[in-house]
Design a protein around this motif. Structure first.
Motif, PDB file in Angstrom:
ATOM      1  N   ASN A  69       5.030  -6.945 -11.134  1.00 12.21           N
ATOM      2  CA  ASN A  69       4.688  -5.768 -11.926  1.00 12.21           C
ATOM      3  C   ASN A  69       3.357  -5.151 -11.536  1.00 12.21           C
ATOM      4  O   ASN A  69       3.144  -3.959 -11.753  1.00 12.21           O
ATOM      5  CB  ASN A  69       4.663  -6.115 -13.417  1.00 12.21           C
ATOM      6  CG  ASN A  69       6.034  -5.989 -14.030  1.00 12.21           C
ATOM      7  OD1 ASN A  69       6.725  -5.005 -13.820  1.00 12.21           O
ATOM      8  ND2 ASN A  69       6.442  -7.009 -14.760  1.00 12.21           N
ATOM      9  N   THR A  70       2.449  -5.945 -11.034  1.00 12.75           N
ATOM     10  CA  THR A  70       1.170  -5.397 -10.583  1.00 12.75           C
ATOM     11  C   THR A  70       0.765  -6.094  -9.299  1.00 12.75           C
ATOM     12  O   THR A  70       0.264  -7.204  -9.322  1.00 12.75           O
ATOM     13  CB  THR A  70       0.039  -5.599 -11.615  1.00 12.75           C
ATOM     14  OG1 THR A  70       0.021  -6.971 -11.987  1.00 12.75           O
ATOM     15  CG2 THR A  70       0.206  -4.739 -12.827  1.00 12.75           C
ATOM     16  N   VAL A  71       1.032  -5.425  -8.201  1.00 12.70           N
ATOM     17  CA  VAL A  71       0.658  -5.957  -6.897  1.00 12.70           C
ATOM     18  C   VAL A  71      -0.434  -5.045  -6.339  1.00 12.70           C
ATOM     19  O   VAL A  71      -0.194  -3.860  -6.117  1.00 12.70           O
ATOM     20  CB  VAL A  71       1.867  -5.974  -5.940  1.00 12.70           C
ATOM     21  CG1 VAL A  71       1.475  -6.593  -4.613  1.00 12.70           C
ATOM     22  CG2 VAL A  71       3.033  -6.726  -6.566  1.00 12.70           C
ATOM     23  N   VAL A  95       6.511   5.056  -3.413  1.00 11.88           N
ATOM     24  CA  VAL A  95       5.420   4.426  -4.159  1.00 11.88           C
ATOM     25  C   VAL A  95       4.338   5.466  -4.438  1.00 11.88           C
ATOM     26  O   VAL A  95       4.022   5.759  -5.586  1.00 11.88           O
ATOM     27  CB  VAL A  95       4.824   3.227  -3.402  1.00 11.88           C
ATOM     28  CG1 VAL A  95       3.590   2.687  -4.131  1.00 11.88           C
ATOM     29  CG2 VAL A  95       5.864   2.128  -3.266  1.00 11.88           C
ATOM     30  N   ALA A  96       3.781   6.041  -3.380  1.00 12.34           N
ATOM     31  CA  ALA A  96       2.727   7.024  -3.566  1.00 12.34           C
ATOM     32  C   ALA A  96       2.542   7.809  -2.276  1.00 12.34           C
ATOM     33  O   ALA A  96       2.943   7.372  -1.192  1.00 12.34           O
ATOM     34  CB  ALA A  96       1.415   6.352  -3.953  1.00 12.34           C
ATOM     35  N   ARG A  97       1.945   8.966  -2.422  1.00 11.76           N
ATOM     36  CA  ARG A  97       1.595   9.779  -1.270  1.00 11.76           C
ATOM     37  C   ARG A  97       0.201  10.335  -1.505  1.00 11.76           C
ATOM     38  O   ARG A  97      -0.022  11.074  -2.460  1.00 11.76           O
ATOM     39  CB  ARG A  97       2.609  10.916  -1.125  1.00 11.76           C
ATOM     40  CG  ARG A  97       2.328  11.818   0.044  1.00 11.76           C
ATOM     41  CD  ARG A  97       3.487  12.778   0.193  1.00 11.76           C
ATOM     42  NE  ARG A  97       3.231  13.748   1.230  1.00 11.76           N
ATOM     43  CZ  ARG A  97       4.164  14.552   1.727  1.00 11.76           C
ATOM     44  NH1 ARG A  97       5.390  14.496   1.255  1.00 11.76           N
ATOM     45  NH2 ARG A  97       3.863  15.415   2.660  1.00 11.76           N
ATOM     46  N   PHE A  98      -0.732   9.937  -0.661  1.00 10.67           N
ATOM     47  CA  PHE A  98      -2.124  10.344  -0.808  1.00 10.67           C
ATOM     48  C   PHE A  98      -2.416  11.489   0.153  1.00 10.67           C
ATOM     49  O   PHE A  98      -2.133  11.391   1.342  1.00 10.67           O
ATOM     50  CB  PHE A  98      -3.071   9.184  -0.480  1.00 10.67           C
ATOM     51  CG  PHE A  98      -2.855   7.960  -1.344  1.00 10.67           C
ATOM     52  CD1 PHE A  98      -3.415   7.891  -2.613  1.00 10.67           C
ATOM     53  CD2 PHE A  98      -2.101   6.899  -0.880  1.00 10.67           C
ATOM     54  CE1 PHE A  98      -3.214   6.766  -3.410  1.00 10.67           C
ATOM     55  CE2 PHE A  98      -1.907   5.767  -1.682  1.00 10.67           C
ATOM     56  CZ  PHE A  98      -2.466   5.705  -2.936  1.00 10.67           C
ATOM     57  N   ALA A 108      -8.918   6.384   2.541  1.00  7.95           N
ATOM     58  CA  ALA A 108      -8.479   5.086   2.043  1.00  7.95           C
ATOM     59  C   ALA A 108      -8.315   5.171   0.536  1.00  7.95           C
ATOM     60  O   ALA A 108      -8.970   5.978  -0.130  1.00  7.95           O
ATOM     61  CB  ALA A 108      -9.496   4.007   2.394  1.00  7.95           C
ATOM     62  N   ALA A 109      -7.423   4.349   0.014  1.00 11.00           N
ATOM     63  CA  ALA A 109      -7.218   4.307  -1.422  1.00 11.00           C
ATOM     64  C   ALA A 109      -6.641   2.954  -1.793  1.00 11.00           C
ATOM     65  O   ALA A 109      -6.012   2.294  -0.974  1.00 11.00           O
ATOM     66  CB  ALA A 109      -6.273   5.429  -1.872  1.00 11.00           C
ATOM     67  N   ALA A 110      -6.896   2.555  -3.029  1.00  9.12           N
ATOM     68  CA  ALA A 110      -6.336   1.304  -3.526  1.00  9.12           C
ATOM     69  C   ALA A 110      -5.659   1.569  -4.853  1.00  9.12           C
ATOM     70  O   ALA A 110      -6.101   2.422  -5.632  1.00  9.12           O
ATOM     71  CB  ALA A 110      -7.439   0.265  -3.699  1.00  9.12           C
ATOM     72  N   THR A 111      -4.551   0.863  -5.101  1.00  8.96           N
ATOM     73  CA  THR A 111      -3.852   1.016  -6.369  1.00  8.96           C
ATOM     74  C   THR A 111      -3.064  -0.256  -6.653  1.00  8.96           C
ATOM     75  O   THR A 111      -3.195  -1.243  -5.930  1.00  8.96           O
ATOM     76  CB  THR A 111      -2.943   2.271  -6.358  1.00  8.96           C
ATOM     77  OG1 THR A 111      -2.404   2.465  -7.656  1.00  8.96           O
ATOM     78  CG2 THR A 111      -1.820   2.138  -5.356  1.00  8.96           C
ATOM     79  N   ARG A 112      -2.298  -0.235  -7.727  1.00 11.74           N
ATOM     80  CA  ARG A 112      -1.456  -1.392  -8.068  1.00 11.74           C
ATOM     81  C   ARG A 112      -0.025  -0.908  -8.175  1.00 11.74           C
ATOM     82  O   ARG A 112       0.232   0.114  -8.795  1.00 11.74           O
ATOM     83  CB  ARG A 112      -1.894  -1.987  -9.416  1.00 11.74           C
ATOM     84  CG  ARG A 112      -3.296  -2.529  -9.398  1.00 11.74           C
ATOM     85  CD  ARG A 112      -3.693  -2.967 -10.791  1.00 11.74           C
ATOM     86  NE  ARG A 112      -5.119  -3.265 -10.856  1.00 11.74           N
ATOM     87  CZ  ARG A 112      -5.856  -3.056 -11.942  1.00 11.74           C
ATOM     88  NH1 ARG A 112      -5.320  -2.526 -13.009  1.00 11.74           N
ATOM     89  NH2 ARG A 112      -7.122  -3.358 -11.932  1.00 11.74           N
ATOM     90  N   ILE A 113       0.887  -1.671  -7.579  1.00 11.84           N
ATOM     91  CA  ILE A 113       2.266  -1.200  -7.530  1.00 11.84           C
ATOM     92  C   ILE A 113       3.241  -2.248  -8.064  1.00 11.84           C
ATOM     93  O   ILE A 113       2.892  -3.406  -8.244  1.00 11.84           O
ATOM     94  CB  ILE A 113       2.674  -0.795  -6.092  1.00 11.84           C
ATOM     95  CG1 ILE A 113       2.761  -2.015  -5.180  1.00 11.84           C
ATOM     96  CG2 ILE A 113       1.680   0.213  -5.535  1.00 11.84           C
ATOM     97  CD1 ILE A 113       3.370  -1.708  -3.819  1.00 11.84           C
ATOM     98  N   ARG A 114       4.477  -1.785  -8.293  1.00 11.82           N
ATOM     99  CA  ARG A 114       5.560  -2.668  -8.735  1.00 11.82           C
ATOM    100  C   ARG A 114       6.463  -2.978  -7.554  1.00 11.82           C
ATOM    101  O   ARG A 114       6.810  -2.074  -6.788  1.00 11.82           O
ATOM    102  CB  ARG A 114       6.413  -1.962  -9.785  1.00 11.82           C
ATOM    103  CG  ARG A 114       5.717  -1.720 -11.088  1.00 11.82           C
ATOM    104  CD  ARG A 114       6.624  -0.914 -12.007  1.00 11.82           C
ATOM    105  NE  ARG A 114       6.000  -0.768 -13.315  1.00 11.82           N
ATOM    106  CZ  ARG A 114       6.056   0.343 -14.033  1.00 11.82           C
ATOM    107  NH1 ARG A 114       6.701   1.394 -13.582  1.00 11.82           N
ATOM    108  NH2 ARG A 114       5.483   0.405 -15.200  1.00 11.82           N
TER     109      ARG A 114
END
Lengths: 148, 109
Positions: A69-71, A95-98, A108-114
């Motif tokens: 749930n949070t990677v 997941v995401a597009r920066f 660069a970016a950091a986040t948490r994914i499922r």
């Protein structure tokens, strides 16, 4: 008026078909809209251009994630204008597009994914010269996310 | 749909000119993926933050498209360069049309 067995059957079959058809169409629409495959998303991102493996983009993800749930992940692609992140085995692979602007100090970016299950997480970056590079990182998931 | 949505941002109050600063943002939001089922077996409809932008004095830092694979309470960390005194504006866009904003002032010496 005579009501024949054949007549009743034909009529009910017709009704059933009429009744079911819109539902089937709706279900198809709902499934079609969000169900972009990973390949579709990559094609949309690159516009069909070739994607090279290797240098230029870094994806940092844990080797083993106990909780899907949070990677925590981070991506880094110096000079890139955009980075696309995909989780190939999730129900929806996006997941995401920066997109980085002029005041981004680093691309660069950091986040948490499922993550639904053990799978490859892929990052594709559009570099300053317009070329695309990709990298992937396998993450072993002990307990899947997405409410499995 | 989403209740108690509260953005939280960590930005230094002061910086030197063109200094690289790390910004951490978090917004409390369930990020309902549209994949879960409730106890009656009905699919819980998708309700997520689908876009996040960070700007400094109107210039873009980062614009992010978020998908259902982003965890509950979406967290984002990135680096920005501050050329002058001004304001960061952070904006989150919800599936339900809501827009959440947060403004942070930075003094550049």
């Amino acid at each position: 008026m005579l009501i024949s067995r054949r007549g009743v059957l034909a009529a009910s079959a017709g009704l059933a078909a009429l009744g079911l058809l819109p539902i089937a169409v709706r279900a198809q629409d709902a499934a079609a809209a969000p169900a972009m495959t990973a390949d579709d998303m990559i094609a949309e991102f690159t516009g069909g251009a070739a994607v090279a493996d290797g240098d230029g983009v870094t994806l940092t993800a844990p080797e083993i994630a106990e909780n899907g749930n949070t990677v925590p992940i981070s991506v880094d692609a110096p000079g890139a204008s955009e980075i696309l992140v995909l989780a190939l085995e999730n129900p929806t692979p996006g997941v995401a597009r920066f997109t980085f602007g002029p005041l981004a100090a680093s691309q660069a970016a950091a986040t948490r994914i499922r993550l639904a299950k053990t799978q490859d997480v892929v990052a594709i970056a559009k570099l300053a010269d317009g070329s695309f590079v990709r990298t992937a990182s396998n993450v072993k998931v002990t307990i899947g996310g997405c409410g499995g | 749909m989403a209740e108690n949505v509260k953005p939280r941002v960590r930005v230094p109050k002061t910086a030197s000119r063109d200094e690289v600063i790390t910004i951490k943002t978090l917004i409390s939001h369930p990020m309902e993926s549209g994949q879960r089922k409730d106890k009656d077996g009905n699919t819980v409809p998708r309700s997520i933050i689908n876009r996040f932008t960070a700007e400094f004095n109107g210039q873009l830092v980062v614009d992010t498209r978020l998908e259902p694979a982003i965890s509950t309470n979406p967290y984002l960390e990135f680096d920005a360069r501050v050329p002058e005194t001004g304001e960061f504006k952070f904006t989150w866009y919800d599936d339900d049309g809501s827009v959440y904003e947060n403004v942070q002032k930075v003094d550049v010496s």
